[in-house]
Design a protein around this motif. Structure first.
Motif, short mmCIF file in Angstrom:
data_model
loop_
_atom_site.label_atom_id
_atom_site.label_comp_id
_atom_site.label_asym_id
_atom_site.label_seq_id
_atom_site.Cartn_x
_atom_site.Cartn_y
_atom_site.Cartn_z
N PHE A 112 0.59 -1.15 0.04
CA PHE A 112 0.02 0.06 -0.01
C PHE A 112 0.79 1.32 -0.10
CE2 PHE A 112 -3.23 -2.93 1.01
CZ PHE A 112 -4.34 -2.36 0.37
N GLU A 113 2.10 1.28 0.56
CA GLU A 113 3.00 2.35 0.83
C GLU A 113 3.52 2.66 -0.53
OE1 GLU A 113 7.54 3.21 2.00
OE2 GLU A 113 6.27 1.85 3.24
N LEU A 114 3.92 1.54 -1.34
CA LEU A 114 4.41 1.69 -2.75
C LEU A 114 3.15 2.05 -3.98
CD1 LEU A 114 6.43 -1.65 -3.16
CD2 LEU A 114 7.48 0.46 -2.92
N ILE A 115 1.86 1.52 -3.62
CA ILE A 115 0.85 1.95 -4.38
C ILE A 115 0.47 3.57 -4.15
CG2 ILE A 115 -1.75 1.94 -4.77
CD1 ILE A 115 -1.56 -1.05 -4.06
N ASN A 116 0.83 3.91 -2.95
CA ASN A 116 0.52 5.47 -2.76
C ASN A 116 2.00 6.26 -3.52
OD1 ASN A 116 -0.73 7.66 -1.22
ND2 ASN A 116 1.21 7.65 0.03
N ARG A 117 2.99 5.57 -3.37
CA ARG A 117 4.07 6.65 -3.95
C ARG A 117 3.74 6.35 -5.46
NH1 ARG A 117 9.22 3.45 -1.50
NH2 ARG A 117 10.32 4.67 -3.48
N ALA A 118 3.37 5.19 -6.05
CA ALA A 118 3.33 5.23 -7.24
C ALA A 118 2.23 6.32 -7.93
CB ALA A 118 2.71 3.84 -8.00
N GLU A 119 1.17 6.44 -7.41
CA GLU A 119 0.11 7.26 -7.63
C GLU A 119 0.61 8.65 -7.45
OE1 GLU A 119 -3.88 4.67 -6.47
OE2 GLU A 119 -3.08 6.28 -5.04
N ASN A 120 1.18 9.09 -6.39
CA ASN A 120 1.82 10.48 -6.29
C ASN A 120 2.98 10.67 -7.27
OD1 ASN A 120 0.50 10.85 -3.98
ND2 ASN A 120 2.10 10.25 -2.60
N TRP A 121 3.81 9.77 -7.97
CA TRP A 121 4.54 10.08 -8.78
C TRP A 121 3.85 10.34 -10.10
CZ3 TRP A 121 5.93 8.51 -13.79
CH2 TRP A 121 7.19 8.93 -14.10
N LEU A 122 3.08 9.57 -10.36
CA LEU A 122 2.02 10.04 -11.72
C LEU A 122 1.59 11.24 -11.70
CD1 LEU A 122 0.46 6.36 -12.17
CD2 LEU A 122 2.19 7.53 -13.50
N ASN A 123 0.96 11.70 -10.45
CA ASN A 123 0.43 13.26 -10.38
C ASN A 123 1.35 14.23 -10.22
OD1 ASN A 123 -2.79 12.97 -9.63
ND2 ASN A 123 -1.93 11.18 -8.60
N LYS A 124 2.70 13.85 -9.93
CA LYS A 124 3.72 14.96 -10.05
C LYS A 124 4.71 15.05 -11.22
CE LYS A 124 3.49 15.04 -4.84
NZ LYS A 124 4.31 14.76 -3.66
N ASN A 125 4.55 13.99 -11.87
CA ASN A 125 5.58 14.13 -13.15
C ASN A 125 4.95 13.88 -14.41
OD1 ASN A 125 8.57 13.33 -11.96
ND2 ASN A 125 7.11 12.39 -10.55
N GLU A 126 5.77 14.53 -15.35
CA GLU A 126 5.27 14.25 -16.74
C GLU A 126 6.12 13.42 -17.63
OE1 GLU A 126 4.71 18.00 -18.49
OE2 GLU A 126 3.02 18.49 -17.32
#
Length: 212
Positions: A175-189
């Motif tokens: 769940f920590e990795l899922i959250n990090r992945a979602e954050n990365w997608l929202n902050k990166n192009e």
């Protein structure tokens, strides 16, 4: 009840070797067996030939789906070899999941993560895809990335893992990795194309774990 097509399972290395006509018997030979070698086939004749030829003749190759018409092959063409491919594997009985990314043309490992407990294949495919995108961005590589999971591709597009995975005492890391992945997608192009690997035409994706 609708019955699936008959499959035959070859075990080259396991508790017992041979050809089995159901997954249960095959699984007994390979579950927990270190470096087990096995593969499924769509006919007994194919399985018998494969058993004689040996595992490495078939490792990583698609053996469970009929050939596609030539017109379909021409429609999709060949995969772009100058790319990376990602995939995940999850044991449905134990929930143990892992994922990896490789060079499409050589199969050389780029990254491999896991084993994670109480996971799902969809979650693994999603994490693999985001991990691959992040790696490409970090390395400043403008290469496409292949996944054979429509679900993972959709989750990345939506920047949200729409998973029904339940929290347990063992999967807090996931769940920590899922959250990090979602954050990365929202902050990166990123400019890398995400492409669907056409398994029916090209065979198993190069990042496949070879456990089907």
């Amino acid at each position: 009840m609708i019955m699936g097509k008959q499959k035959y399972y070859v075990v080259w290395q396991g508790r017992k070797t041979g050809i089995f006509d159901n997954w249960g018997d095959c699984n007994e030979q390979i579950l927990g067996f270190k470096k087990a070698q096995y593969k499924s086939f769509i006919s007994k004749e194919m399985a018998e030939i494969a058993f004689e030829k040996g595992y490495y003749e078939y490792a990583g190759k698609n053996t469970t789906k009929p050939e596609m018409p030539e017109a379909s092959k021409q429609l999709f063409g060949n995969p772009i070899l100058n790319s990376i491919a990602v995939d995940a594997a999850c044991n449905t009985k134990t929930g143990n999941m892992e994922y990896q990314g490789v060079e499409t043309d050589t199969g050389k490992e780029i990254f491999k993560e896991g084993v994670f407990k109480d996971g799902t294949n969809n979650v693994g495919e999603f994490l693999a895809l985001v991990h691959g995108l992040a790696w490409l961005k970090r390395e400043e590589l403008d290469l496409p990335i292949y996944s054979d999971s429509k679900t993972a591709i959709a989750w990345v597009r939506d920047k949200k893992a729409n998973s029904t995975l339940e929290k347990t005492a063992h999967n807090a890391k996931l769940f920590e990795l899922i959250n990090r992945a979602e954050n990365w997608l929202n902050k990166n192009e990123y400019g890398n194309k995400i492409m669907k690997w056409e398994t029916k035409i090209w065979g198993e994706i190069p990042a496949d774990f070879g456990r089907k």
